[in-house]
Design a protein around this motif. Structure first.
Motif, PDB file in Angstrom:
ATOM      1  N   ASP A 272      17.504  16.142   1.903  1.00 18.92           N
ATOM      2  CA  ASP A 272      18.736  15.838   2.639  1.00 18.92           C
ATOM      3  C   ASP A 272      19.164  17.009   3.512  1.00 18.92           C
ATOM      4  OD1 ASP A 272      18.778  13.420   1.441  1.00 18.92           O
ATOM      5  OD2 ASP A 272      20.396  13.851   0.028  1.00 18.92           O
TER       6      ASP A 272
ATOM      7  N   VAL B 244      17.801  16.654   7.070  1.00 17.77           N
ATOM      8  CA  VAL B 244      18.106  15.467   7.868  1.00 17.77           C
ATOM      9  C   VAL B 244      18.988  15.854   9.052  1.00 17.77           C
ATOM     10  CG1 VAL B 244      19.242  13.222   7.866  1.00 17.77           C
ATOM     11  CG2 VAL B 244      17.868  13.932   5.902  1.00 17.77           C
ATOM     12  N   GLN B 245      18.607  15.387  10.231  1.00 15.58           N
ATOM     13  CA  GLN B 245      19.360  15.722  11.432  1.00 15.58           C
ATOM     14  C   GLN B 245      20.432  14.663  11.679  1.00 15.58           C
ATOM     15  OE1 GLN B 245      17.179  17.205  14.823  1.00 15.58           O
ATOM     16  NE2 GLN B 245      15.340  17.505  13.598  1.00 15.58           N
ATOM     17  N   ARG B 246      21.538  14.819  10.981  1.00 17.34           N
ATOM     18  CA  ARG B 246      22.674  13.932  11.178  1.00 17.34           C
ATOM     19  C   ARG B 246      23.953  14.714  10.919  1.00 17.34           C
ATOM     20  NH1 ARG B 246      20.868  11.061   6.020  1.00 17.34           N
ATOM     21  NH2 ARG B 246      22.052  12.081   4.333  1.00 17.34           N
ATOM     22  N   GLU B 247      25.069  14.201  11.466  1.00 21.68           N
ATOM     23  CA  GLU B 247      26.325  14.928  11.406  1.00 21.68           C
ATOM     24  C   GLU B 247      26.812  15.138   9.977  1.00 21.68           C
ATOM     25  OE1 GLU B 247      30.809  14.726  13.367  1.00 21.68           O
ATOM     26  OE2 GLU B 247      29.288  13.248  13.894  1.00 21.68           O
TER      27      GLU B 247
ATOM     28  N   ASN C 279      25.228  16.128   7.542  1.00 19.60           N
ATOM     29  CA  ASN C 279      24.569  17.278   6.942  1.00 19.60           C
ATOM     30  C   ASN C 279      25.207  18.548   7.511  1.00 19.60           C
ATOM     31  OD1 ASN C 279      22.913  19.285   6.002  1.00 19.60           O
ATOM     32  ND2 ASN C 279      21.058  18.577   7.065  1.00 19.60           N
TER      33      ASN C 279
ATOM     34  N   ARG D 270      24.884  20.610  11.344  1.00 17.24           N
ATOM     35  CA  ARG D 270      25.969  20.895  12.282  1.00 17.24           C
ATOM     36  C   ARG D 270      25.948  22.362  12.705  1.00 17.24           C
ATOM     37  NH1 ARG D 270      29.107  17.845   8.612  1.00 17.24           N
ATOM     38  NH2 ARG D 270      30.320  19.687   8.002  1.00 17.24           N
TER      39      ARG D 270
ATOM     40  N   TYR E 276      22.893  22.808  14.967  1.00 19.65           N
ATOM     41  CA  TYR E 276      23.083  22.154  16.262  1.00 19.65           C
ATOM     42  C   TYR E 276      24.024  22.973  17.142  1.00 19.65           C
ATOM     43  CZ  TYR E 276      24.242  18.554  19.690  1.00 19.65           C
ATOM     44  OH  TYR E 276      24.432  17.866  20.856  1.00 19.65           O
TER      45      TYR E 276
END
Length: 243
Positions: A197, A200-203, A205, A209, A212
């Motif tokens: 997890d 994982v490239q999602r907000e 995580n 952030r 990014y």
């Protein structure tokens, strides 16, 4: 004024109320300040009055009014409004804008930002078990102590005085950055999650952030250089009437 400085100001207000006999409570170690919630106003809000109401034996709104009287007029604070059951909503003086002040301080201090002398001349002796999370936490403590002018030593064995909950498995497959994040992000008494997890490239995580934001800032700086100018930070708010 940063949130940390505002928290200290709130604690000073509590301490003065206790010293003056208006509140009979133990002054807490910290006062959490956050963005105002629904129905709130101003720049920051704190629920410290609700936290102190029961031990003080007074309604939370009464505790909030007592603290409000000591916060209004404090350096960097323009106004304080009590809302709901006893939330203190704090509006900062424009000259104390937390973002502008923090940016200016970081620019001035550069790599020395966050350094101090609170531990000058002190030696912090750490004794940790042979375990990967304990090693990583100890390394972080050593570096933090160094920024405050002190020195930390690390030994291994028992009895240990630094023993975070061990990692359930080897975090190395996550890579060095994600592994350190996985071991340091949870509180020492919580079991760290060593799962994919973190990659994982999602907000949702938090590590993503951070990565990014860092990548975007670096990209802006590179592109500015290619266009022939430097990325110089300016005031966070446009002046009234400016284009």
């Amino acid at each position: 004024m940063t949130p940390v400085e505002l928290s200290r100001t709130v604690l000073r207000a509590v301490r003065r109320a206790v010293d003056d006999g208006e509140l009979s409570v133990t002054v807490p170690e910290r006062a959490v300040v956050t963005e105002p919630g629904p129905g709130g106003c101003g720049d920051f809000a704190t629920a410290v009055a609700l936290r102190l109401a029961r031990p003080a034996g007074q309604p939370a709104r009464r505790v909030a009014e007592i603290l409000r009287g000591r916060l209004v007029g404090a350096e960097g604070i323009r106004d304080v409004v009590v809302t709901g059951p006893g939330f203190l909503n704090i509006t900062l003086d424009e000259r104390a804008d937390p973002v502008a002040g923090l940016v200016a301080e970081i620019r001035e201090k550069g790599a020395r930002y966050g350094h101090g002398d609170a531990l000058a001349g002190q030696v912090v002796a750490l004794r940790v078990p042979y375990e990967v999370r304990a090693e990583v936490v100890a390394d972080a403590v050593v570096r933090l102590v160094r920024t405050q002018g002190g020195r930390a030593t690390v030994e291994h064995g028992e009895p240990a005085n630094l023993r975070p909950v061990p990692a359930p498995e080897d975090p190395a497959p996550l890579g060095p950055d994600a592994a350190r994040w996985a071991l340091l992000h949870p509180a020492p008494h919580d079991r760290p999650r060593i799962t994919a997890d973190h990659l994982v490239q999602r907000e949702g995580n938090p590590l993503f952030r951070v990565r990014y934001a860092h990548a975007r800032v670096r990209s802006v700086s590179r592109n500015a250089g290619r266009l022939g100018f430097a990325a110089e930070p300016g005031p966070p708010h446009t002046e009234a009437g400016a284009p």
